[in-house]
Design a protein around this motif. Structure first.
Motif, PDB file in Angstrom:
ATOM      1  N   ASP A   1     -84.687  53.820  55.190  1.00 15.95           N
ATOM      2  CA  ASP A   1     -85.171  52.445  55.099  1.00 15.95           C
ATOM      3  C   ASP A   1     -85.529  52.050  53.665  1.00 15.95           C
ATOM      4  O   ASP A   1     -86.074  50.972  53.447  1.00 15.95           O
ATOM      5  N   VAL A   2     -85.227  52.931  52.711  1.00 17.51           N
ATOM      6  CA  VAL A   2     -85.532  52.605  51.321  1.00 17.51           C
ATOM      7  C   VAL A   2     -84.366  51.857  50.690  1.00 17.51           C
ATOM      8  O   VAL A   2     -83.219  51.959  51.124  1.00 17.51           O
ATOM      9  N   VAL A   3     -84.683  51.087  49.653  1.00 19.71           N
ATOM     10  CA  VAL A   3     -83.682  50.388  48.855  1.00 19.71           C
ATOM     11  C   VAL A   3     -83.644  51.056  47.495  1.00 19.71           C
ATOM     12  O   VAL A   3     -84.678  51.245  46.859  1.00 19.71           O
ATOM     13  N   VAL A   4     -82.443  51.435  47.059  1.00 20.67           N
ATOM     14  CA  VAL A   4     -82.273  52.194  45.816  1.00 20.67           C
ATOM     15  C   VAL A   4     -81.532  51.345  44.796  1.00 20.67           C
ATOM     16  O   VAL A   4     -80.426  50.847  45.060  1.00 20.67           O
ATOM     17  N   GLY A   5     -82.144  51.187  43.638  1.00 25.45           N
ATOM     18  CA  GLY A   5     -81.505  50.457  42.556  1.00 25.45           C
ATOM     19  C   GLY A   5     -81.373  51.307  41.315  1.00 25.45           C
ATOM     20  O   GLY A   5     -82.198  52.180  41.056  1.00 25.45           O
ATOM     21  N   SER A   6     -80.328  51.065  40.545  1.00 22.17           N
ATOM     22  CA  SER A   6     -80.185  51.714  39.246  1.00 22.17           C
ATOM     23  C   SER A   6     -79.556  50.712  38.281  1.00 22.17           C
ATOM     24  O   SER A   6     -79.256  49.570  38.657  1.00 22.17           O
ATOM     25  N   LYS A   7     -79.395  51.142  37.040  1.00 17.45           N
ATOM     26  CA  LYS A   7     -78.887  50.253  35.996  1.00 17.45           C
ATOM     27  C   LYS A   7     -77.902  50.998  35.109  1.00 17.45           C
ATOM     28  O   LYS A   7     -78.011  52.213  34.927  1.00 17.45           O
ATOM     29  N   TRP A   8     -76.993  50.238  34.542  1.00 15.84           N
ATOM     30  CA  TRP A   8     -76.051  50.781  33.575  1.00 15.84           C
ATOM     31  C   TRP A   8     -76.098  49.891  32.322  1.00 15.84           C
ATOM     32  O   TRP A   8     -76.576  48.757  32.362  1.00 15.84           O
ATOM     33  N   GLY A   9     -75.608  50.417  31.207  1.00 16.57           N
ATOM     34  CA  GLY A   9     -75.556  49.632  29.986  1.00 16.57           C
ATOM     35  C   GLY A   9     -76.243  50.280  28.806  1.00 16.57           C
ATOM     36  O   GLY A   9     -75.991  49.931  27.652  1.00 16.57           O
ATOM     37  N   TYR A  10     -77.122  51.235  29.085  1.00 17.78           N
ATOM     38  CA  TYR A  10     -77.725  52.064  28.051  1.00 17.78           C
ATOM     39  C   TYR A  10     -77.354  53.516  28.336  1.00 17.78           C
ATOM     40  O   TYR A  10     -77.413  53.954  29.491  1.00 17.78           O
ATOM     41  N   THR A  11     -77.022  54.252  27.287  1.00 15.36           N
ATOM     42  CA  THR A  11     -76.746  55.687  27.408  1.00 15.36           C
ATOM     43  C   THR A  11     -77.920  56.456  26.816  1.00 15.36           C
ATOM     44  O   THR A  11     -78.355  56.175  25.692  1.00 15.36           O
ATOM     45  N   TYR A  12     -78.447  57.404  27.576  1.00 17.11           N
ATOM     46  CA  TYR A  12     -79.566  58.230  27.121  1.00 17.11           C
ATOM     47  C   TYR A  12     -79.072  59.214  26.069  1.00 17.11           C
ATOM     48  O   TYR A  12     -78.122  59.958  26.299  1.00 17.11           O
ATOM     49  N   THR A  13     -79.707  59.228  24.898  1.00 15.96           N
ATOM     50  CA  THR A  13     -79.220  60.037  23.778  1.00 15.96           C
ATOM     51  C   THR A  13     -80.283  60.963  23.183  1.00 15.96           C
ATOM     52  O   THR A  13     -80.044  61.588  22.152  1.00 15.96           O
ATOM     53  N   ALA A  14     -81.448  61.076  23.817  1.00 15.40           N
ATOM     54  CA  ALA A  14     -82.546  61.846  23.217  1.00 15.40           C
ATOM     55  C   ALA A  14     -82.466  63.343  23.484  1.00 15.40           C
ATOM     56  O   ALA A  14     -83.256  64.113  22.919  1.00 15.40           O
TER      57      ALA A  14
ATOM     58  N   GLU B   1     -81.816  55.839  23.171  1.00 16.71           N
ATOM     59  CA  GLU B   1     -80.805  55.260  24.039  1.00 16.71           C
ATOM     60  C   GLU B   1     -79.937  54.308  23.222  1.00 16.71           C
ATOM     61  O   GLU B   1     -80.391  53.740  22.226  1.00 16.71           O
ATOM     62  N   VAL B   2     -78.685  54.189  23.640  1.00 16.40           N
ATOM     63  CA  VAL B   2     -77.730  53.336  22.937  1.00 16.40           C
ATOM     64  C   VAL B   2     -77.177  52.322  23.925  1.00 16.40           C
ATOM     65  O   VAL B   2     -76.713  52.673  25.013  1.00 16.40           O
ATOM     66  N   LYS B   3     -77.196  51.049  23.521  1.00 15.90           N
ATOM     67  CA  LYS B   3     -76.798  49.962  24.410  1.00 15.90           C
ATOM     68  C   LYS B   3     -75.336  49.592  24.223  1.00 15.90           C
ATOM     69  O   LYS B   3     -74.843  49.485  23.100  1.00 15.90           O
ATOM     70  N   ASP B   4     -74.637  49.403  25.331  1.00 17.01           N
ATOM     71  CA  ASP B   4     -73.258  48.913  25.297  1.00 17.01           C
ATOM     72  C   ASP B   4     -72.941  48.323  26.660  1.00 17.01           C
ATOM     73  O   ASP B   4     -73.043  49.010  27.680  1.00 17.01           O
ATOM     74  N   HIS B   5     -72.544  47.059  26.688  1.00 22.03           N
ATOM     75  CA  HIS B   5     -72.250  46.376  27.939  1.00 22.03           C
ATOM     76  C   HIS B   5     -70.754  46.189  28.169  1.00 22.03           C
ATOM     77  O   HIS B   5     -70.343  45.312  28.940  1.00 22.03           O
ATOM     78  N   GLY B   6     -69.949  47.027  27.530  1.00 21.02           N
ATOM     79  CA  GLY B   6     -68.509  46.925  27.691  1.00 21.02           C
ATOM     80  C   GLY B   6     -68.006  47.525  28.990  1.00 21.02           C
ATOM     81  O   GLY B   6     -68.693  48.304  29.660  1.00 21.02           O
ATOM     82  N   VAL B   7     -66.754  47.194  29.331  1.00 19.21           N
ATOM     83  CA  VAL B   7     -66.155  47.677  30.578  1.00 19.21           C
ATOM     84  C   VAL B   7     -66.055  49.195  30.594  1.00 19.21           C
ATOM     85  O   VAL B   7     -66.296  49.835  31.631  1.00 19.21           O
ATOM     86  N   GLU B   8     -65.709  49.809  29.458  1.00 16.41           N
ATOM     87  CA  GLU B   8     -65.564  51.266  29.418  1.00 16.41           C
ATOM     88  C   GLU B   8     -66.886  51.953  29.742  1.00 16.41           C
ATOM     89  O   GLU B   8     -66.923  52.951  30.481  1.00 16.41           O
ATOM     90  N   THR B   9     -67.982  51.437  29.188  1.00 18.76           N
ATOM     91  CA  THR B   9     -69.291  52.014  29.504  1.00 18.76           C
ATOM     92  C   THR B   9     -69.613  51.819  30.976  1.00 18.76           C
ATOM     93  O   THR B   9     -70.133  52.737  31.637  1.00 18.76           O
ATOM     94  N   TYR B  10     -69.309  50.647  31.513  1.00 15.05           N
ATOM     95  CA  TYR B  10     -69.542  50.422  32.935  1.00 15.05           C
ATOM     96  C   TYR B  10     -68.775  51.421  33.784  1.00 15.05           C
ATOM     97  O   TYR B  10     -69.341  52.036  34.707  1.00 15.05           O
ATOM     98  N   GLU B  11     -67.496  51.598  33.499  1.00 17.37           N
ATOM     99  CA  GLU B  11     -66.671  52.515  34.289  1.00 17.37           C
ATOM    100  C   GLU B  11     -67.231  53.935  34.241  1.00 17.37           C
ATOM    101  O   GLU B  11     -67.328  54.619  35.265  1.00 17.37           O
ATOM    102  N   ARG B  12     -67.583  54.381  33.033  1.00 18.46           N
ATOM    103  CA  ARG B  12     -68.116  55.742  32.890  1.00 18.46           C
ATOM    104  C   ARG B  12     -69.436  55.896  33.630  1.00 18.46           C
ATOM    105  O   ARG B  12     -69.619  56.857  34.397  1.00 18.46           O
ATOM    106  N   GLN B  13     -70.351  54.962  33.424  1.00 18.65           N
ATOM    107  CA  GLN B  13     -71.662  55.119  34.034  1.00 18.65           C
ATOM    108  C   GLN B  13     -71.632  54.863  35.535  1.00 18.65           C
ATOM    109  O   GLN B  13     -72.402  55.481  36.283  1.00 18.65           O
TER     110      GLN B  13
END
Length: 323
Positions: free
Chosen positions: A90-103, A113-125
């Protein structure tokens, strides 16, 4: 729309969610985090802490959990918890894409973290998220959209996001920065084949930063579910850091400044889910008292005076150190 599940929930806390930004990685910008987490920031220590928080949140009626690709191992920790608790459907799960964790699991990285809103980043994430959360993912959000984000105009990206919608995933976006209202209004205009693409918006709104309020009301009126993040202003509205006016109102209610700060957000008619960013179960329990705080008009008026000019707020947020 997965948030329809929350509409049938009856617990007082069903409109408070748990965000995992503060516990999915060893470094974050919340004030007091050194005290909250202590010295052991190992993967297994934070996995155990995250699971403890998720257990406590679920037991107290929380039904929305929010992660992101850039929150270290937050998706992994959440996926583990879901696997261990298959009956909690019964839980709702959300996540986000567009930043890559780099630490690389450190607290002193030059860039976390590094930000990129391109299609390639979307596909990978999207593939990375799918590998962890699979069909438990309800909501996938573009992380921190600003008015100049290419995600607002990239038709190819919109087409790919529409494919995710067709597969049963709700698509949304989050915002950040002093021009959140502009980003929200631009996103509301994005359509695919004549239909609005985004069904949720997640924005920063708190006693110190209220500028997105009118745009969030417009989003709500357009049928989007509004999720509020950073209701505690990254710790600036909690405990020893709370402004005097907030502390005074908290004393009048007999509850913590954190509960009052979140209650101020919950009372907004457009607020669908308000996130707790608790790093300890004690903080979570205190945050959840927001559901029973009853503020009068005088108290609300006193708290309204705390609002800062947006650019000032975001400059101060940008100066917060990673702990």
């Amino acid at each position: 729309m997965p948030f329809a599940r929350l509409a049938t929930a009856t617990t007082p806390t069903c409109h408070i969610g748990l965000g995992l930004a503060a516990v999915g990685r060893p470094g974050y910008i919340t004030l007091g985090r050194d005290r909250d987490l202590g010295a052991d920031r190992s993967v297994e220590a934070l996995r155990a802490r995250t699971h403890e928080l998720l257990d406590a949140a679920y037991a107290q009626g929380v039904r929305y959990f929010d992660a992101a690709r850039s929150y270290g191992r937050s998706e992994e920790f959440l996926a583990d918890w879901l696997d261990r608790n298959p009956g909690r459907d019964d839980v709702v799960v959300g996540s986000k894409w567009g930043y890559t964790y780099t630490a690389d699991w450190t607290t002193d990285a030059e860039r976390h973290e590094v930000k990129d809103h391109g299609v390639e980043t979307y596909e990978r994430q999207r593939a990375e998220t799918a590998a962890l959360l699979g069909d438990r993912l309800d909501l996938y959000q573009i992380h921190s959209v600003t008015p100049d984000s290419p995600a607002l105009t990239d038709k190819g990206l919109h087409a790919r996001l529409a494919e995710a919608v067709a597969q049963g995933v709700t698509v949304g976006f989050s915002t950040s920065g002093p021009a959140q209202a502009d980003a929200i209004r631009a996103a509301l205009a994005v359509t695919v084949d004549g239909a609005p693409l985004f069904r949720t918006v997640q924005s920063t709104y708190n006693a110190l930063e209220t500028s997105a309020g009118p745009a969030l009301a417009e989003a709500h009126d357009a049928g989007l579910t509004v999720i509020v993040k950073e209701g505690m202003a990254n710790g600036r509205l909690a405990g020893p850091h709370a402004p005097d006016a907030l502390t005074a109102v908290a004393e009048e209610t007999g509850l913590g400044a954190d509960a009052v700060a979140l209650a101020l957000v919950l009372r907004q008619p457009w607020a669908g889910v308000v996130l707790s960013g608790a790093a300890t179960t004690a903080q979570l329990a205190s945050n959840l008292h927001a559901a029973v705080v009853d503020l009068d008009d005088g108290q609300v008026s006193r708290l309204a005076a705390l609002a800062e000019e947006p650019r000032t707020y975001w400059e101060r947020r940008g100066a917060l150190p990673w702990h």
